[in-house]
Scaffold this active site. Structure first.
Site, short mmCIF file in Angstrom:
data_model
loop_
_atom_site.label_atom_id
_atom_site.label_comp_id
_atom_site.label_asym_id
_atom_site.label_seq_id
_atom_site.Cartn_x
_atom_site.Cartn_y
_atom_site.Cartn_z
N ASP A 70 0.69 -1.39 -0.05
CA ASP A 70 -0.06 -0.02 -0.06
C ASP A 70 0.82 1.35 -0.13
O ASP A 70 1.97 1.07 0.49
CB ASP A 70 -0.75 -0.10 1.23
N ASN A 101 -7.42 -2.71 14.28
CA ASN A 101 -8.89 -3.10 13.67
C ASN A 101 -8.86 -4.27 12.87
O ASN A 101 -9.89 -4.50 12.09
CB ASN A 101 -9.17 -2.08 13.13
N HIS A 111 -7.31 -4.62 9.97
CA HIS A 111 -7.02 -4.64 8.58
C HIS A 111 -5.56 -5.22 8.13
O HIS A 111 -4.76 -5.46 8.99
CB HIS A 111 -6.85 -3.02 8.25
N GLU A 113 -9.46 -1.80 5.16
CA GLU A 113 -10.12 -1.62 6.41
C GLU A 113 -11.33 -2.50 6.51
O GLU A 113 -11.97 -3.21 5.61
CB GLU A 113 -10.57 0.08 6.18
P1 PGA Z 1 2.62 -1.54 12.50
O1 PGA Z 1 1.15 -1.43 11.46
O2 PGA Z 1 3.41 -2.66 12.07
O3 PGA Z 1 3.09 -0.16 12.80
O4 PGA Z 1 1.74 -2.02 13.73
C1 PGA Z 1 0.65 -2.61 10.92
C2 PGA Z 1 -0.40 -2.19 9.99
O5 PGA Z 1 -1.39 -1.49 10.40
O6 PGA Z 1 -0.92 -3.30 9.10
#
Ligand code: PGA
Length: 263
Positions: free
Chosen positions: A67, A136, A138, A143
Protein backbone atom coordinates in the site's frame (compact mmCIF):
# COMPACT_ATOMS: atom_id res chain seq x y z
CA UNK A 1 -3.06 -22.04 9.32
CA UNK A 2 0.17 -22.33 11.27
CA UNK A 3 0.41 -20.40 14.55
CA UNK A 4 3.95 -19.84 15.82
CA UNK A 5 4.13 -18.62 19.42
CA UNK A 6 7.54 -16.98 19.44
CA UNK A 7 9.67 -15.86 22.39
CA UNK A 8 9.93 -12.27 21.15
CA UNK A 9 9.64 -10.00 18.11
CA UNK A 10 13.34 -10.68 17.45
CA UNK A 11 12.76 -14.42 17.47
CA UNK A 12 9.83 -13.98 15.03
CA UNK A 13 11.99 -11.83 12.75
CA UNK A 14 14.70 -14.55 12.77
CA UNK A 15 12.16 -17.18 11.67
CA UNK A 16 10.57 -15.00 8.97
CA UNK A 17 13.91 -13.85 7.54
CA UNK A 18 15.11 -17.47 7.53
CA UNK A 19 12.04 -18.53 5.54
CA UNK A 20 12.54 -15.73 2.99
CA UNK A 21 16.26 -16.49 2.60
CA UNK A 22 15.57 -20.22 2.21
CA UNK A 23 13.07 -19.56 -0.58
CA UNK A 24 15.45 -17.02 -2.15
CA UNK A 25 18.22 -19.64 -2.37
CA UNK A 26 15.85 -21.97 -4.22
CA UNK A 27 14.47 -19.20 -6.46
CA UNK A 28 16.76 -16.17 -6.95
CA UNK A 29 14.02 -14.31 -8.90
CA UNK A 30 11.57 -14.50 -5.98
CA UNK A 31 8.55 -12.17 -6.10
CA UNK A 32 8.06 -10.62 -2.67
CA UNK A 33 5.01 -8.78 -1.39
CA UNK A 34 6.21 -6.30 1.22
CA UNK A 35 4.68 -4.47 4.17
CA UNK A 36 5.56 -1.28 6.03
CA UNK A 37 4.96 -0.14 9.62
CA UNK A 38 6.94 -0.96 12.72
CA UNK A 39 6.32 -4.73 12.54
CA UNK A 40 8.51 -5.80 9.55
CA UNK A 41 11.58 -3.68 10.41
CA UNK A 42 13.36 -6.58 12.16
CA UNK A 43 12.96 -8.77 9.08
CA UNK A 44 14.34 -6.04 6.81
CA UNK A 45 17.37 -5.63 9.12
CA UNK A 46 18.12 -9.34 8.76
CA UNK A 47 17.75 -9.25 4.96
CA UNK A 48 20.14 -6.28 4.81
CA UNK A 49 22.61 -8.20 7.01
CA UNK A 50 22.34 -11.21 4.70
CA UNK A 51 23.18 -8.99 1.72
CA UNK A 52 26.00 -7.14 3.46
CA UNK A 53 27.65 -10.33 4.65
CA UNK A 54 27.46 -11.87 1.18
CA UNK A 55 24.91 -14.51 2.21
CA UNK A 56 22.22 -13.35 -0.22
CA UNK A 57 21.72 -11.32 -3.38
CA UNK A 58 18.47 -9.56 -4.21
CA UNK A 59 19.52 -8.59 -7.74
CA UNK A 60 16.87 -10.77 -9.38
CA UNK A 61 13.91 -10.37 -7.05
CA UNK A 62 10.87 -8.19 -7.73
CA UNK A 63 8.93 -6.55 -4.92
CA UNK A 64 5.33 -5.36 -4.73
CA UNK A 65 4.41 -3.22 -1.77
CA UNK A 66 1.02 -3.62 -0.15
CA UNK A 67 0.00 0.00 0.00
CA UNK A 68 0.87 3.68 -0.24
CA UNK A 69 -0.73 6.91 0.92
CA UNK A 70 -2.35 8.99 -1.79
CA UNK A 71 -0.39 12.03 -2.92
CA UNK A 72 2.62 11.58 -0.66
CA UNK A 73 5.66 11.74 -2.97
CA UNK A 74 8.46 9.20 -2.56
CA UNK A 75 10.59 11.96 -1.01
CA UNK A 76 8.09 12.53 1.83
CA UNK A 77 9.42 10.90 5.03
CA UNK A 78 5.96 9.45 5.82
CA UNK A 79 5.53 7.84 2.42
CA UNK A 80 5.87 4.09 2.35
CA UNK A 81 8.27 4.38 -0.58
CA UNK A 82 10.57 6.49 1.62
CA UNK A 83 10.27 3.90 4.42
CA UNK A 84 11.18 1.03 2.10
CA UNK A 85 14.17 2.87 0.64
CA UNK A 86 15.44 3.57 4.14
CA UNK A 87 14.93 0.16 5.73
CA UNK A 88 15.60 -2.11 2.76
CA UNK A 89 16.01 -0.98 -0.84
CA UNK A 90 18.90 1.48 -0.38
CA UNK A 91 20.88 -1.15 1.51
CA UNK A 92 20.53 -4.13 -0.88
CA UNK A 93 21.27 -4.78 -4.56
CA UNK A 94 17.69 -4.74 -5.90
CA UNK A 95 17.49 -2.83 -9.24
CA UNK A 96 15.15 0.20 -9.03
CA UNK A 97 13.10 -1.17 -11.94
CA UNK A 98 12.23 -4.26 -9.88
CA UNK A 99 10.50 -2.23 -7.16
CA UNK A 100 6.73 -1.86 -7.56
CA UNK A 101 4.24 0.28 -5.61
CA UNK A 102 0.50 0.69 -6.09
CA UNK A 103 -0.25 3.94 -7.96
CA UNK A 104 -0.78 6.78 -5.52
CA UNK A 105 -0.15 9.96 -7.51
CA UNK A 106 -1.56 11.45 -10.71
CA UNK A 107 -4.62 10.52 -12.74
CA UNK A 108 -6.44 7.31 -13.74
CA UNK A 109 -5.62 5.61 -10.49
CA UNK A 110 -8.11 2.77 -10.84
CA UNK A 111 -6.89 1.85 -14.30
CA UNK A 112 -3.31 1.87 -12.99
CA UNK A 113 -4.40 -0.26 -10.00
CA UNK A 114 -5.56 -2.85 -12.55
CA UNK A 115 -2.16 -2.54 -14.24
CA UNK A 116 -0.54 -3.25 -10.84
CA UNK A 117 -2.51 -6.49 -10.64
CA UNK A 118 -1.40 -7.39 -14.18
CA UNK A 119 2.23 -6.64 -13.34
CA UNK A 120 2.01 -9.10 -10.43
CA UNK A 121 0.49 -11.74 -12.72
CA UNK A 122 3.06 -11.18 -15.48
CA UNK A 123 5.87 -11.89 -13.02
CA UNK A 124 4.20 -15.17 -12.06
CA UNK A 125 2.39 -14.01 -8.90
CA UNK A 126 3.67 -13.24 -5.42
CA UNK A 127 5.74 -16.04 -3.86
CA UNK A 128 5.85 -14.68 -0.31
CA UNK A 129 3.64 -11.95 1.11
CA UNK A 130 4.89 -10.35 4.30
CA UNK A 131 2.07 -8.95 6.46
CA UNK A 132 1.43 -7.05 9.64
CA UNK A 133 -2.08 -6.43 10.95
CA UNK A 134 -3.85 -3.31 12.16
CA UNK A 135 -5.42 -3.17 15.60
CA UNK A 136 -8.76 -3.12 13.74
CA UNK A 137 -7.87 -6.30 11.83
CA UNK A 138 -6.88 -4.59 8.57
CA UNK A 139 -4.31 -6.22 6.27
CA UNK A 140 -2.68 -3.78 3.87
CA UNK A 141 -5.10 -0.87 4.05
CA UNK A 142 -8.12 -3.13 3.64
CA UNK A 143 -10.20 -1.61 6.37
CA UNK A 144 -13.15 -3.36 8.08
CA UNK A 145 -15.97 -4.08 5.57
CA UNK A 146 -13.51 -4.38 2.66
CA UNK A 147 -14.73 -6.99 0.21
CA UNK A 148 -13.02 -10.29 0.90
CA UNK A 149 -12.35 -10.61 -2.86
CA UNK A 150 -11.20 -7.01 -3.39
CA UNK A 151 -8.30 -6.16 -5.72
CA UNK A 152 -5.88 -3.21 -5.74
CA UNK A 153 -7.85 0.03 -5.37
CA UNK A 154 -8.21 3.25 -3.35
CA UNK A 155 -9.48 3.04 0.23
CA UNK A 156 -10.57 5.61 2.80
CA UNK A 157 -8.75 5.06 6.10
CA UNK A 158 -10.81 4.58 9.25
CA UNK A 159 -10.53 6.92 12.26
CA UNK A 160 -8.92 3.98 14.15
CA UNK A 161 -6.13 3.61 11.57
CA UNK A 162 -5.58 7.37 11.46
CA UNK A 163 -5.34 7.41 15.25
CA UNK A 164 -2.90 4.45 15.30
CA UNK A 165 -0.64 6.16 12.74
CA UNK A 166 -0.92 9.71 14.07
CA UNK A 167 2.30 9.15 16.06
CA UNK A 168 4.30 9.35 12.82
CA UNK A 169 3.09 12.87 11.96
CA UNK A 170 4.19 16.19 13.41
CA UNK A 171 1.35 18.43 14.57
CA UNK A 172 1.72 20.76 11.56
CA UNK A 173 1.61 17.86 9.04
CA UNK A 174 -1.61 16.77 7.37
CA UNK A 175 -2.19 13.04 7.68
CA UNK A 176 -3.45 11.45 4.45
CA UNK A 177 -6.90 9.85 4.71
CA UNK A 178 -6.75 7.93 1.43
CA UNK A 179 -4.44 5.14 0.30
CA UNK A 180 -3.90 2.79 -2.62
CA UNK A 181 -3.81 -0.80 -1.40
CA UNK A 182 -3.66 -4.34 -2.70
CA UNK A 183 -7.04 -5.96 -2.14
CA UNK A 184 -7.75 -8.92 0.12
CA UNK A 185 -8.13 -11.06 -3.02
CA UNK A 186 -4.68 -9.86 -4.18
CA UNK A 187 -3.13 -10.76 -0.83
CA UNK A 188 -4.61 -14.24 -0.56
CA UNK A 189 -3.43 -15.08 -4.09
CA UNK A 190 0.16 -15.06 -2.73
CA UNK A 191 1.61 -18.57 -2.51
CA UNK A 192 2.96 -18.15 1.04
CA UNK A 193 1.84 -15.59 3.63
CA UNK A 194 3.96 -14.70 6.67
CA UNK A 195 2.12 -12.47 9.16
CA UNK A 196 3.81 -11.02 12.23
CA UNK A 197 1.99 -9.36 15.15
CA UNK A 198 3.50 -8.06 18.36
CA UNK A 199 2.14 -6.44 21.50
CA UNK A 200 -1.09 -6.34 23.44
CA UNK A 201 -2.70 -3.85 21.08
CA UNK A 202 -2.81 -6.56 18.38
CA UNK A 203 -4.28 -9.27 20.64
CA UNK A 204 -7.95 -8.70 19.80
CA UNK A 205 -7.26 -8.43 16.04
CA UNK A 206 -5.30 -11.70 16.20
CA UNK A 207 -8.06 -13.44 18.16
CA UNK A 208 -10.67 -12.34 15.61
CA UNK A 209 -8.40 -13.22 12.67
CA UNK A 210 -7.38 -16.70 13.83
CA UNK A 211 -10.31 -17.90 15.94
CA UNK A 212 -13.19 -15.64 14.94
CA UNK A 213 -15.69 -16.10 12.11
CA UNK A 214 -14.68 -15.11 8.57
CA UNK A 215 -16.04 -11.61 8.19
CA UNK A 216 -15.23 -8.50 6.21
CA UNK A 217 -15.53 -6.71 9.55
CA UNK A 218 -12.17 -8.31 10.42
CA UNK A 219 -10.32 -8.35 7.06
CA UNK A 220 -7.51 -10.52 8.46
CA UNK A 221 -10.02 -13.35 8.94
CA UNK A 222 -9.97 -13.88 5.14
CA UNK A 223 -6.58 -15.52 5.72
CA UNK A 224 -8.50 -18.54 7.04
CA UNK A 225 -9.06 -19.36 3.34
CA UNK A 226 -5.33 -19.51 2.66
CA UNK A 227 -3.53 -22.84 2.44
CA UNK A 228 -0.03 -21.63 3.43
CA UNK A 229 -0.27 -18.87 6.02
CA UNK A 230 1.84 -18.66 9.18
CA UNK A 231 1.23 -16.27 12.07
CA UNK A 232 4.37 -15.32 14.04
CA UNK A 233 3.14 -13.92 17.37
CA UNK A 234 4.75 -12.75 20.57
CA UNK A 235 3.07 -13.73 23.83
CA UNK A 236 1.11 -10.48 24.11
CA UNK A 237 -0.34 -10.65 20.60
CA UNK A 238 -1.25 -14.31 21.23
CA UNK A 239 -2.69 -13.66 24.69
CA UNK A 240 -6.40 -13.84 23.72
CA UNK A 241 -6.12 -17.06 21.68
CA UNK A 242 -8.02 -19.87 23.39
CA UNK A 243 -6.08 -22.78 21.84
CA UNK A 244 -2.47 -21.74 22.60
CA UNK A 245 -1.53 -25.17 24.01
CA UNK A 246 -2.80 -26.85 20.86
CA UNK A 247 -0.79 -24.50 18.62
CA UNK A 248 2.35 -25.34 20.59
CA UNK A 249 1.64 -29.03 20.25
CA UNK A 250 1.10 -28.81 16.48
CA UNK A 251 4.39 -26.91 16.20
CA UNK A 252 6.23 -29.68 18.10
CA UNK A 253 4.65 -32.34 15.90
CA UNK A 254 5.57 -30.49 12.72
CA UNK A 255 9.17 -30.06 13.87
CA UNK A 256 9.39 -33.74 14.75
CA UNK A 257 7.99 -34.85 11.37
CA UNK A 258 10.44 -32.55 9.61
CA UNK A 259 13.37 -33.95 11.62
CA UNK A 260 12.29 -37.43 10.59
CA UNK A 261 12.07 -36.19 6.98
CA UNK A 262 8.40 -37.24 6.76
CA UNK A 263 6.95 -33.87 5.65
P1 PGA B 1 2.40 -1.62 12.56
O1 PGA B 1 1.19 -1.54 11.50
O2 PGA B 1 3.35 -2.64 11.99
O3 PGA B 1 3.01 -0.26 12.59
O4 PGA B 1 1.81 -2.06 13.85
C1 PGA B 1 0.62 -2.72 11.02
C2 PGA B 1 -0.58 -2.39 10.15
O5 PGA B 1 -1.28 -1.40 10.41
O6 PGA B 1 -0.85 -3.17 9.21
Amino acid sequence: MRIRLTASADHAADLVAHEILTQLRAKPNLVLGLATGSTPIGVYKRLVDAYQTGVASFAKIHTFNLDEYLDLPATHPQSYRFFMQRYLFDAIDIPAAHIHFPPSEGKRLLRRCQRYEMDIQELGGIDIQLLGIGSNGHIGFNEPTSSLRSRTRIKTLTPKTLQDNARFYASHETQPTLAATMGIGTIIDARTILLQAFGQKKAEAIRATVEGPISSYCPGSALQFHEDVTFFLDSEAASLLSMRDYYQQTQRHEEQLRREDRM
